[in-house]
Design a protein around this motif. Structure first.
Motif, PDB file in Angstrom:
ATOM      1  N   SER A 233       0.801  -1.218   0.000  1.00 47.58           N
ATOM      2  CA  SER A 233       0.000   0.000   0.000  1.00 47.58           C
ATOM      3  C   SER A 233       0.834   1.267   0.000  1.00 47.58           C
ATOM      4  O   SER A 233       0.273   2.368   0.006  1.00 47.58           O
ATOM      5  CB  SER A 233      -0.960   0.004   1.195  1.00 47.58           C
ATOM      6  N   ILE A 234       2.166   1.140  -0.026  1.00 44.07           N
ATOM      7  CA  ILE A 234       2.972   2.318  -0.310  1.00 44.07           C
ATOM      8  C   ILE A 234       2.790   2.736  -1.771  1.00 44.07           C
ATOM      9  O   ILE A 234       3.081   3.868  -2.144  1.00 44.07           O
ATOM     10  CB  ILE A 234       4.472   2.089  -0.005  1.00 44.07           C
ATOM     11  N   VAL A 239      -3.756   2.619  -3.125  1.00 46.60           N
ATOM     12  CA  VAL A 239      -4.518   3.417  -2.161  1.00 46.60           C
ATOM     13  C   VAL A 239      -5.687   4.109  -2.845  1.00 46.60           C
ATOM     14  O   VAL A 239      -6.817   4.086  -2.344  1.00 46.60           O
ATOM     15  CB  VAL A 239      -3.607   4.455  -1.468  1.00 46.60           C
ATOM     16  N   GLY A 271      -3.165   1.565   5.386  1.00 45.96           N
ATOM     17  CA  GLY A 271      -3.470   1.798   3.981  1.00 45.96           C
ATOM     18  C   GLY A 271      -4.946   1.933   3.710  1.00 45.96           C
ATOM     19  O   GLY A 271      -5.390   2.856   3.017  1.00 45.96           O
ATOM     20  N   CYS A 274      -6.312   5.054   5.276  1.00 49.56           N
ATOM     21  CA  CYS A 274      -5.724   6.216   4.590  1.00 49.56           C
ATOM     22  C   CYS A 274      -6.567   6.577   3.367  1.00 49.56           C
ATOM     23  O   CYS A 274      -6.749   7.754   3.052  1.00 49.56           O
ATOM     24  CB  CYS A 274      -4.288   5.910   4.183  1.00 49.56           C
ATOM     25  N   ASN A 331       1.690   3.564   5.725  1.00 43.50           N
ATOM     26  CA  ASN A 331       0.905   4.667   5.167  1.00 43.50           C
ATOM     27  C   ASN A 331       0.633   5.783   6.157  1.00 43.50           C
ATOM     28  O   ASN A 331       0.115   6.832   5.775  1.00 43.50           O
ATOM     29  CB  ASN A 331      -0.413   4.126   4.617  1.00 43.50           C
ATOM     30  N   ARG A 334       1.601   9.311   5.236  1.00 46.71           N
ATOM     31  CA  ARG A 334       0.749  10.147   4.380  1.00 46.71           C
ATOM     32  C   ARG A 334      -0.186  11.024   5.220  1.00 46.71           C
ATOM     33  O   ARG A 334      -0.393  12.205   4.917  1.00 46.71           O
ATOM     34  CB  ARG A 334      -0.049   9.263   3.419  1.00 46.71           C
TER      35      ARG A 334
END
Length: 486
Positions: A233-234, A239, A271, A274, A331, A334
């Motif tokens: 999920s980076i 995402v 993730g 996010c 995540n 972020r």
């Protein structure tokens, strides 16, 4: 639309430029320079759309460099009833993420959003199926190849492998913590015999696997030489694909745009929730974003206190909701970027402290690194924690009260959702997986096996193909070289 790194030292890029990668060149994560906004008129116009066409409308705001005709074709190819066919009895597979009202009275309105009807019975399919088709599209245009290097605590791996198996120009190297997934999850990954799928069981916990992915991704020369990409999920595309089901959940649970809803999300790597934060920043009327953790409660601690304290491997507990056995939430950076008013230099310093000191403190107390914890409520975040006894109790109560069996992670979510439900505000709990994936705990809670969709009856008996390796960066690089020939 342009994308910038949360750490501010990488050049801005387009959606297509960041699609096949993961971390930015400075070690940060990509976010759009501004979040696109959704108007009330757009929300009303989207109410009658299919899931595929809703995905197109949202994704075109972020993937502005992909021709709209191509993007629409990709979303319609991805989100079909045939792909998401594992719906429960009484659910409409064509809805892709159908809602089920569990309770609606003066005290609370509790709703379950089914996200686990895809080929691996987990919510990760919602993004991963799209990612596979986007990767294949981008690679075909460039006549290029990609070696995906990822880590999983249970569900990401199988979702990625099922999405990428047989795709031209793609190999998958997937790390998982050795003997720390459920028997079903392990079999789902390791039974795949496709030559482009390589499973690596790492002697350690998920955070060790994730650290290996980041270390390899930060070696820019090796990453370029070996054509390394990621599906964790980076990866921004994953995402943003998850943003879609927040909009679908809202539109399905409301009749007009004056009403707010809340979402509860079982979370380990931050993730999934996010994506909810991004949907809220786009203008979706979300009241609360409820973070539900298990015994590995790093995120719950932050949202209660403002202190982010990463646990060492020895303090990361192996639980009966193993996909959340994570103590370093990738995540989370972020959200911190937005919390700090997009001050990339402060973000860089704080996450350098995570590596050197094991965390940071934004509580505003003596010796803290800032006082931004007071702003968290403005973003809608609250949190809670569930432990094994809670999971067992919740699984029993949900079965008795609503006639539905939920998996262990969704049970964590429901337990915490009930603590934060407000009268008049629908609380949508995001389902994490079907209960068959965690049958050992279902049997403990209910005294019987979980129902299995067709085709999964004897998956644990299939032959398995994997290697066991230490958590060693150089050994991992050598393994990748041996199997790519590059």
């Amino acid at each position: 639309m342009q994308y910038a790194s949360t750490r501010g030292h990488a050049p801005q890029q387009t959606f297509s430029q960041i699609l096949l990668g993961g971390l930015a060149s400075d070690g940060g994560l990509f976010l759009p320079t501004t979040y696109p906004q959704v108007s009330g008129e757009e929300l009303n116009a989207w109410r009658g759309l299919s899931y595929a066409d809703l995905a197109f409308e949202i994704l075109k705001k972020f993937a502005t460099d992909i021709p709209e005709a191509d993007l629409r074709e990709i979303t319609r190819k991805t989100y079909t009833a045939d792909v998401y066919k594992n719906a429960r009895a009484g659910e409409d597979a064509a809805q892709i993420t159908p809602l089920r009202t569990l309770e609606n009275n003066a005290e609370r309105h509790l709703v379950l959003q089914a996200l686990s009807n895809g080929p691996t019975l987990a919510f990760k399919d919602m993004a991963m199926q799209l990612l596979g088709n986007l990767f294949e599209y981008a690679l075909a245009k460039e006549q290029a190849e990609l070696n995906i290097f990822g880590a999983t605590s249970g569900d990401t791996g199988s979702a990625a492998e099922y999405a990428m198996r047989g795709k031209r120009g793609i190999r998958v190297f997937m790390l998982s913590p050795h003997q720390k997934m459920s028997a079903f999850q392990t079999a789902q990954m390791f039974s795949l015999q496709d030559p482009n799928i390589l499973n690596i069981a790492v002697q350690g916990v998920f955070d060790d696997c994730q650290d290996l992915v980041k270390a390899v991704s930060n070696d820019l020369e090796f990453k370029q030489q070996q054509k390394i990409g990621t599906v964790n999920s980076i990866n921004w595309a994953r995402v943003v694909a998850q943003v879609v089901y927040y909009f679908r959940g809202y539109l399905s649970a409301t009749t007009d745009n004056t009403q707010k809803v809340s979402f509860t999300v079982p979370s380990g790597n931050f993730g999934n929730i996010c994506a909810g934060h991004i949907a809220r920043m786009m203008g979706l009327p979300i009241d609360q974003l409820v973070v539900a953790t298990n015994e590995n409660d790093v995120l719950d601690e932050f949202f209660r206190t403002g202190i982010y304290r990463v646990r060492a491997s020895a303090e990361t507990w192996h639980t009966t909701s193993p996909s959340m056995d994570i103590s370093k939430a990738s995540n989370f950076e972020r959200f911190i970027f937005d919390l700090l008013d997009r001050d990339a230099e402060r973000v860089r310093k704080l996450f350098a402290q995570v590596e050197s000191r094991g965390g940071f403190d934004l509580s505003g107390g003596e010796g803290s690194d800032g006082d931004e914890f007071g702003k968290v409520a403005a973003f809608g975040f609250v949190s809670g924690k569930s432990v094994h006894a809670d999971r067992i109790n919740t699984i029993r109560q949900v079965q008795a009260n609503y006639g539905i069996t939920v998996d262990t992670h969704t049970a964590d979510g429901i337990k915490v959702a009930l603590e934060h439900a407000k009268p008049g505000v629908p609380m949508i709990v995001l389902e994490t997986a079907l209960p068959a994936k965690f049958n050992e705990t279902i049997r403990e809670a209910l005294g019987r096996d979980a129902e299995r969709p067709a085709g999964f009856e004897n998956i644990e008996a299939l032959p398995q193909r994997f290697v066991v390796m230490p958590a060693d960066v150089q050994a991992m690089k050598d393994y990748i070289r041996q199997h790519t020939g590059l």
